[in-house]
Design a protein around this motif. Structure first.
Motif, PDB file in Angstrom:
ATOM      1  N   ILE A  28       0.841  -1.168   0.028  1.00 45.84           N
ATOM      2  CA  ILE A  28       0.039  -0.125   0.024  1.00 45.84           C
ATOM      3  C   ILE A  28       0.783   1.142  -0.056  1.00 45.84           C
ATOM      4  O   ILE A  28       0.378   2.307  -0.741  1.00 45.84           O
ATOM      5  CB  ILE A  28      -1.021   0.019   1.243  1.00 45.84           C
ATOM      6  N   ALA A  29       1.896   1.086   0.677  1.00 46.05           N
ATOM      7  CA  ALA A  29       2.988   2.169   0.643  1.00 46.05           C
ATOM      8  C   ALA A  29       3.461   2.746  -0.684  1.00 46.05           C
ATOM      9  O   ALA A  29       3.528   3.820  -1.098  1.00 46.05           O
ATOM     10  CB  ALA A  29       4.104   2.229   1.606  1.00 46.05           C
ATOM     11  N   VAL A  30       3.741   1.604  -1.451  1.00 45.07           N
ATOM     12  CA  VAL A  30       4.088   1.797  -2.749  1.00 45.07           C
ATOM     13  C   VAL A  30       3.110   2.572  -3.780  1.00 45.07           C
ATOM     14  O   VAL A  30       3.177   3.588  -4.412  1.00 45.07           O
ATOM     15  CB  VAL A  30       4.654   0.519  -3.552  1.00 45.07           C
ATOM     16  N   ASP A  31       1.674   1.845  -3.712  1.00 44.80           N
ATOM     17  CA  ASP A  31       0.739   2.433  -4.202  1.00 44.80           C
ATOM     18  C   ASP A  31       0.295   3.763  -4.042  1.00 44.80           C
ATOM     19  O   ASP A  31       0.108   4.842  -4.699  1.00 44.80           O
ATOM     20  CB  ASP A  31      -0.330   1.717  -4.128  1.00 44.80           C
ATOM     21  N   ASP A  32       0.508   4.302  -2.875  1.00 42.42           N
ATOM     22  CA  ASP A  32       0.292   5.494  -2.166  1.00 42.42           C
ATOM     23  C   ASP A  32       1.320   6.370  -2.566  1.00 42.42           C
ATOM     24  O   ASP A  32       0.984   7.576  -3.063  1.00 42.42           O
ATOM     25  CB  ASP A  32       0.274   5.394  -0.625  1.00 42.42           C
ATOM     26  N   ALA A  33       2.721   6.048  -2.931  1.00 39.76           N
ATOM     27  CA  ALA A  33       3.472   7.058  -3.349  1.00 39.76           C
ATOM     28  C   ALA A  33       3.107   7.495  -4.858  1.00 39.76           C
ATOM     29  O   ALA A  33       3.311   8.719  -5.228  1.00 39.76           O
ATOM     30  CB  ALA A  33       5.183   6.346  -3.316  1.00 39.76           C
ATOM     31  N   TRP A  34       2.805   6.506  -5.552  1.00 36.31           N
ATOM     32  CA  TRP A  34       2.413   6.671  -7.076  1.00 36.31           C
ATOM     33  C   TRP A  34       1.142   7.668  -6.892  1.00 36.31           C
ATOM     34  O   TRP A  34       1.097   8.603  -7.837  1.00 36.31           O
ATOM     35  CB  TRP A  34       2.179   5.426  -7.791  1.00 36.31           C
ATOM     36  N   TYR A  35       0.201   7.247  -6.112  1.00 33.96           N
ATOM     37  CA  TYR A  35      -1.258   7.914  -6.052  1.00 33.96           C
ATOM     38  C   TYR A  35      -0.944   9.455  -5.677  1.00 33.96           C
ATOM     39  O   TYR A  35      -1.601  10.375  -6.245  1.00 33.96           O
ATOM     40  CB  TYR A  35      -2.144   7.342  -5.172  1.00 33.96           C
ATOM     41  N   SER A  36       0.017   9.541  -4.591  1.00 32.53           N
ATOM     42  CA  SER A  36       0.257  10.956  -4.288  1.00 32.53           C
ATOM     43  C   SER A  36       0.927  11.956  -5.274  1.00 32.53           C
ATOM     44  O   SER A  36       0.431  13.046  -5.102  1.00 32.53           O
ATOM     45  CB  SER A  36       1.109  11.004  -2.982  1.00 32.53           C
ATOM     46  N   GLY A  37       1.540  11.275  -6.117  1.00 31.87           N
ATOM     47  CA  GLY A  37       2.336  12.369  -6.952  1.00 31.87           C
ATOM     48  C   GLY A  37       3.510  13.063  -6.686  1.00 31.87           C
ATOM     49  O   GLY A  37       3.881  14.073  -6.911  1.00 31.87           O
ATOM     50  N   ARG A  75      14.510  15.260 -12.018  1.00 34.90           N
ATOM     51  CA  ARG A  75      13.512  14.174 -12.575  1.00 34.90           C
ATOM     52  C   ARG A  75      12.082  14.928 -12.216  1.00 34.90           C
ATOM     53  O   ARG A  75      11.983  15.356 -11.460  1.00 34.90           O
ATOM     54  CB  ARG A  75      13.567  12.769 -11.581  1.00 34.90           C
ATOM     55  N   LEU A  76      11.060  14.564 -13.243  1.00 33.74           N
ATOM     56  CA  LEU A  76       9.847  14.946 -13.465  1.00 33.74           C
ATOM     57  C   LEU A  76       8.813  13.933 -13.221  1.00 33.74           C
ATOM     58  O   LEU A  76       9.300  12.680 -13.573  1.00 33.74           O
ATOM     59  CB  LEU A  76       9.728  15.572 -14.547  1.00 33.74           C
ATOM     60  N   HIS A  77       7.674  14.061 -12.704  1.00 34.81           N
ATOM     61  CA  HIS A  77       6.588  13.113 -12.474  1.00 34.81           C
ATOM     62  C   HIS A  77       5.366  13.463 -13.346  1.00 34.81           C
ATOM     63  O   HIS A  77       4.938  14.548 -13.223  1.00 34.81           O
ATOM     64  CB  HIS A  77       6.462  12.837 -10.929  1.00 34.81           C
ATOM     65  N   VAL A  78       4.828  12.480 -13.952  1.00 32.28           N
ATOM     66  CA  VAL A  78       3.410  12.761 -14.617  1.00 32.28           C
ATOM     67  C   VAL A  78       2.477  11.986 -13.749  1.00 32.28           C
ATOM     68  O   VAL A  78       2.586  10.680 -13.332  1.00 32.28           O
ATOM     69  CB  VAL A  78       3.239  11.886 -16.080  1.00 32.28           C
ATOM     70  N   PRO A  79       1.414  12.728 -13.134  1.00 36.31           N
ATOM     71  CA  PRO A  79       0.554  12.149 -12.174  1.00 36.31           C
ATOM     72  C   PRO A  79      -0.558  11.070 -12.855  1.00 36.31           C
ATOM     73  O   PRO A  79      -1.848  11.430 -12.735  1.00 36.31           O
ATOM     74  CB  PRO A  79      -0.048  13.311 -11.593  1.00 36.31           C
ATOM     75  N   PHE A  80      -0.160  10.284 -13.701  1.00 38.61           N
ATOM     76  CA  PHE A  80      -1.113   9.323 -14.276  1.00 38.61           C
ATOM     77  C   PHE A  80      -1.787   8.459 -13.457  1.00 38.61           C
ATOM     78  O   PHE A  80      -2.949   8.071 -13.639  1.00 38.61           O
ATOM     79  CB  PHE A  80      -0.234   8.608 -15.681  1.00 38.61           C
ATOM     80  N   ALA A  81      -1.145   7.929 -12.416  1.00 36.53           N
ATOM     81  CA  ALA A  81      -1.423   7.181 -11.571  1.00 36.53           C
ATOM     82  C   ALA A  81      -2.823   7.832 -10.514  1.00 36.53           C
ATOM     83  O   ALA A  81      -3.965   7.098 -10.593  1.00 36.53           O
ATOM     84  CB  ALA A  81      -0.452   6.742 -10.442  1.00 36.53           C
ATOM     85  N   GLY A  82      -2.837   8.957 -10.555  1.00 35.44           N
ATOM     86  CA  GLY A  82      -3.745   9.831  -9.842  1.00 35.44           C
ATOM     87  C   GLY A  82      -4.947   9.783 -10.916  1.00 35.44           C
ATOM     88  O   GLY A  82      -6.100   9.546 -10.295  1.00 35.44           O
ATOM     89  N   ASP A  83      -4.853   9.882 -11.934  1.00 34.43           N
ATOM     90  CA  ASP A  83      -6.045  10.034 -13.185  1.00 34.43           C
ATOM     91  C   ASP A  83      -6.587   8.913 -13.044  1.00 34.43           C
ATOM     92  O   ASP A  83      -7.917   8.859 -13.242  1.00 34.43           O
ATOM     93  CB  ASP A  83      -5.139  10.415 -14.358  1.00 34.43           C
ATOM     94  N   GLN A 122      -9.045   4.412   5.636  1.00 36.86           N
ATOM     95  CA  GLN A 122      -8.036   3.973   4.593  1.00 36.86           C
ATOM     96  C   GLN A 122      -7.387   2.415   5.169  1.00 36.86           C
ATOM     97  O   GLN A 122      -7.465   2.233   6.153  1.00 36.86           O
ATOM     98  CB  GLN A 122      -6.788   4.822   4.478  1.00 36.86           C
ATOM     99  N   PRO A 123      -7.105   1.589   4.164  1.00 36.09           N
ATOM    100  CA  PRO A 123      -6.826   0.215   4.652  1.00 36.09           C
ATOM    101  C   PRO A 123      -5.465   0.019   5.434  1.00 36.09           C
ATOM    102  O   PRO A 123      -5.226  -1.037   5.895  1.00 36.09           O
ATOM    103  CB  PRO A 123      -6.679  -0.439   3.133  1.00 36.09           C
ATOM    104  N   ASP A 124      -4.536   0.972   5.237  1.00 34.32           N
ATOM    105  CA  ASP A 124      -3.213   0.881   5.830  1.00 34.32           C
ATOM    106  C   ASP A 124      -3.461   1.528   7.214  1.00 34.32           C
ATOM    107  O   ASP A 124      -2.423   1.655   8.108  1.00 34.32           O
ATOM    108  CB  ASP A 124      -2.158   1.774   5.239  1.00 34.32           C
TER     109      ASP A 124
END
Length: 492
Positions: free
Chosen positions: A22-31, A66-74, A147-149
């Motif tokens: 969940i911590a990995v998923d949350d990192a991508w979700y947070s952007g 390094r740049l991030h595209v917030p596609f996981a949040g989309d 939240q599940p965590d």
């Protein structure tokens, strides 16, 4: 598990693998770029080729390009919009209960709660809905999301039997952590306060020792730890995002939309975006000028170049040398980067269970497509939506049943609690243009009546309103005029 024992490891070791994922998923979700770098930077097994696991002098704070595209949040937002952009119908048989339920849904802003919960559910593998009450706040029960965590659930035969919700309280430090544990069981809710450390629950202390839990002490009953709910139902429900969990096949815990997995596509997308911006940064136009074009700013102040000067004198160069101002500007690989980024986004969307069109992407790279191909692409998103709606129907109905039961017991509304039916619409609402085109084609084919076309345009109208509108349309178009042939019958 019951309440945690004093001195127990925390978070619970049996849930460590779930929390880590969940911590990995949350990192991508947070952007959050720093969170991504922190998550992947501490994993020694992460391949060095992954963008967010690299460590170099160029990636120090303040210099990291390094740049991030917030596609996981989309992806998570699209999932929530497809489910709850239009509130599903929540129906019970009793009219009085239905009226009270509608009031609870409206006053509690339940649609907004569900939109937020569904977005987090898609990103973090699941979500808990909790029915509770606070008389000092409002005179009605509350529906909240957890939240599940922040949960340690107990399942029997794949069904939620009990759950410990926990949260860290304000005033916690690295040496001392205050935790409130709220255990939900059928018929009661147990509250406990612990004083421990970052990885240990510590010892249980009275609720009065922290201001955030002191108000709960007044609701604790004779056993010294619990509050009776007065209902048989569990006041918590779990909604998995999708099942099965591919990493834990026998677990009732759901899986994230990112657990296809699409981490490689998301990391590759950031790599392409970073490279694209690097091309732009390096390709900025620069002027290379001889020393003689520079004018001294005085001892110790260096020299500068005046871009607006029209005359340059006393150039410091041999008279036969062909020196002058040179423009340096490199090419930017726009097309290559764009096509690569779109390909990665299309693959990530497909792996997550959605059509590329849902994210404004052309599935076939701009080539012409038939209507059948477009419908086939959209079907992928609709299938994913229906699968998720199946999980939400059960969990949301359980939570709302508990909400109605709490309302009847604690607020004396006189309603008869009833487990509602949750009915999601068949699909996402069409745009007015799509509806108009559909009606035009049906009318041209003479396949439906005027009344049916009105019903398609206004599905919320009753039969009387539809008939009145159809009659008005026929009068205005003259279609309802009598057949003049009836006035002059043929002679026998």
């Amino acid at each position: 598990m019951a309440l945690p024992d004093n001195g127990a490891a925390w978070p619970p070791p049996e849930w460590a693998a779930y929390y880590d994922r969940i911590a990995v998923d949350d990192a991508w979700y947070s952007g959050d770029r720093q969170r991504l770098a922190r998550i992947y930077g501490r994993e020694q097994k992460t391949p060095r080729r992954r963008l967010w696991s690299r460590r170099s002098s160029a990636h120090r704070p303040g210099r990291d390009t390094r740049l991030h595209v917030p596609f996981a949040g989309d992806i998570a937002q699209t999932s929530a919009d497809m489910l709850f952009a239009d509130m599903p119908a929540v129906v019970v048989e009793d009219a009085t209960t239905q009226a009270r339920l509608d009031q609870l849904l409206a006053d509690g802003h339940v649609q907004q709660t569900l939109l937020s919960a569904a977005e987090q559910c898609a990103a973090l593998s699941g979500i808990f809905l909790r029915a509770t009450w606070d008389r000092d706040l409002v005179d009605r029960p509350l529906l909240t999301a957890v939240q599940p965590d922040n949960a340690a659930p107990e399942f029997r035969f794949g069904m939620l039997a009990a759950v410990n919700f926990w949260r860290e309280l304000p005033g916690s430090t690295t040496q001392q952590v205050w935790r409130h544990v709220e255990r939900h069981e059928p018929g009661r809710v147990v509250h406990a306060l612990y004083q421990g450390s970052g990885d240990n629950i510590g010892r249980r202390v009275p609720l009065l020792e922290h201001p955030d839990t002191a108000a709960l002490a007044g609701s604790i009953e004779s056993d010294g730890e619990s509050t009776t709910t007065g209902i048989r139902q569990l006041t918590a429900a779990y909604i998995p995002n999708m099942t099965p969990n591919r990493l834990h096949r026998g677990s009732p815990i759901g899986r994230s939309d990112y657990a296809a997995p699409i981490y490689d596509q998301l990391d590759g997308l950031d790599e392409v975006w970073t490279s694209w911006m690097r091309d732009i940064r390096l390709a900025r136009a620069r002027l290379i000028v001889p020393d003689g074009y520079l004018r001294s700013n005085g001892p110790g102040r260096g020299a500068s170049f005046d871009e607006d000067a029209e005359v340059y004198a006393q150039l410091n160069m041999p008279p036969t040398e062909n020196g002058g101002i040179t423009l340096s500007q490199f090419a930017i690989r726009v097309d290559e980067h764009q096509r690569t980024a779109e390909a990665l986004m299309r693959q990530a969307a497909q792996s997550a269970g959605y059509a590329a069109r849902a994210f404004g992407l052309d599935q076939n790279g701009g080539s012409a497509r038939t209507a059948t191909e477009v419908d086939s692409e959209d079907d992928k998103s609709m299938i994913t939506r229906r699968k998720k709606a199946g999980h939400w129907k059960q969990g949301l109905a359980d939570a709302l049943f508990a909400l109605l039961a709490l309302d009847a017991v604690h607020f004396r509304t006189g309603v008869r609690p009833e487990r509602p039916r949750v009915e999601f619409p068949d699909g996402v609402a069409e745009s007015p243009m799509d509806t108009a085109q559909t009606l035009e084609l049906l009318n041209r084919a003479q396949a439906v009546s005027t009344a049916t076309r009105v019903k398609i345009l206004h599905p919320d109208w009753d039969d009387t309103e539809v008939a009145a509108e159809a009659a008005a349309i026929l009068r205005e178009t003259g279609t309802a005029a009598p057949d003049p042939g009836d006035t002059y019958p043929f002679a026998a």
